[in-house]
Motif scaffolding. Structure first.
Motif: not given
Length: 286
Positions: A176-187
């Protein structure tokens, strides 16, 4: 598209926080000027590039944004992205021919995933719960990451507003803490959609309520922008910091006020009010 100078626009704010959906809505439905400049000559493209928001950069370029526009300091999108170390954005801006499209499916990196993992990403984005179950049972990785973009099945499901798929992926061990390349999470994505169910699921699974993207935007800031009172309350209960600042120097309260979300303003004021020495004897007035 005039490129007129003026105050910071809603499109600039969406670009700064990497909010692809809001940016697309402003352009396609609101007719936003993609080349408008703020008082410092900064365009939405420069804001997006500085934050490393690849999807929004693609969208703006496809919508006619001037990649060569410079701010009053003589820096453009390429210079800002390079200074911040956003390699993907730099490469995109230097490319002569755009591939077109935007969003998680446009990075072209999904081909590098294993077959089942690639199908899981697609099924998650499409909300195909049955397909997700079948793929997980066959050994697909619930936390598989797209090379370069960092998108995972969980992030794709949250982006698409598919709470049931979010539930399935979390149960299968998705991070649940994984991030996209620009720092966004699923949350970030769940909150941007006002998806209270997905927000609760992610927080219960250990999502970080204080995670900020490359533009300094937290999930609470996104909730304040979108006007979702229920989601904002969930985030505050989960430990979100209402005083966190984005790169524009705004708190969630500032954002809620700017967008006229009175109920969220009231909620945030309650959480940012100074506490006296008598509040349990342990808190000092701010």
């Amino acid at each position: 598209m005039t490129g007129a100078e003026g105050p910071v626009t809603e499109l600039m704010k969406a670009a700064s926080r990497g909010d692809y959906r809001a940016a697309r809505r402003l352009i396609e439905e609101g007719g936003a000027d993609v080349n408008a400049r703020d008082q410092f000559g900064t365009t939405a493209l420069v804001y997006a590039a500085a934050g490393g928001h690849v999807e929004v950069v693609r969208l703006l370029l496809a919508s006619g944004a001037d990649r060569g526009a410079k701010d009053s300091a003589g820096a453009g999108a390429l210079e800002r992205a390079s200074a911040e170390g956003h390699g993907q954005v730099v490469a995109l801006l230097r490319r002569d021919d755009e591939e077109g499209g935007a969003g998680p499916e446009s990075h072209g990196a999904s081909a590098a995933l294993a077959g089942t993992d690639k199908r899981l990403l697609a099924a998650s984005r499409e909300g195909d719960a049955a397909g997700v179950k079948e793929l997980l049972a066959s050994g697909a990785d619930a936390s598989a990451r797209m090379p370069g973009s960092g998108w995972t099945p969980l992030i794709a499901a949250a982006f698409a507003g598919e709470a049931e798929v979010v539930r399935l992926l979390l149960a299968a061990g998705a991070d649940p803490r994984a991030r996209t390349a620009d720092g966004r999470t699923a949350l970030h994505f769940a909150v941007s959609l006002g998806d209270a169910e997905a927000t609760r699921l992610l927080l219960a699974a250990g999502a970080d309520p204080e995670a900020a993207d490359a533009g300094g935007w937290t999930a609470l800031a996104a909730a304040a922008c979108e006007g979702s009172l229920e989601v904002a309350a969930e985030l505050l209960a989960g430990g979100a910091d209402p005083r966190a600042l984005n790169r524009l120097g705004e708190t969630a309260l500032d954002i809620a006020r700017a967008h006229g979300h009175a109920s969220i303003v009231e909620l945030l004021e309650q959480h940012t009010a100074p506490r006296s020495l008598t509040d349990g004897g342990a808190n000092y007035a701010a």
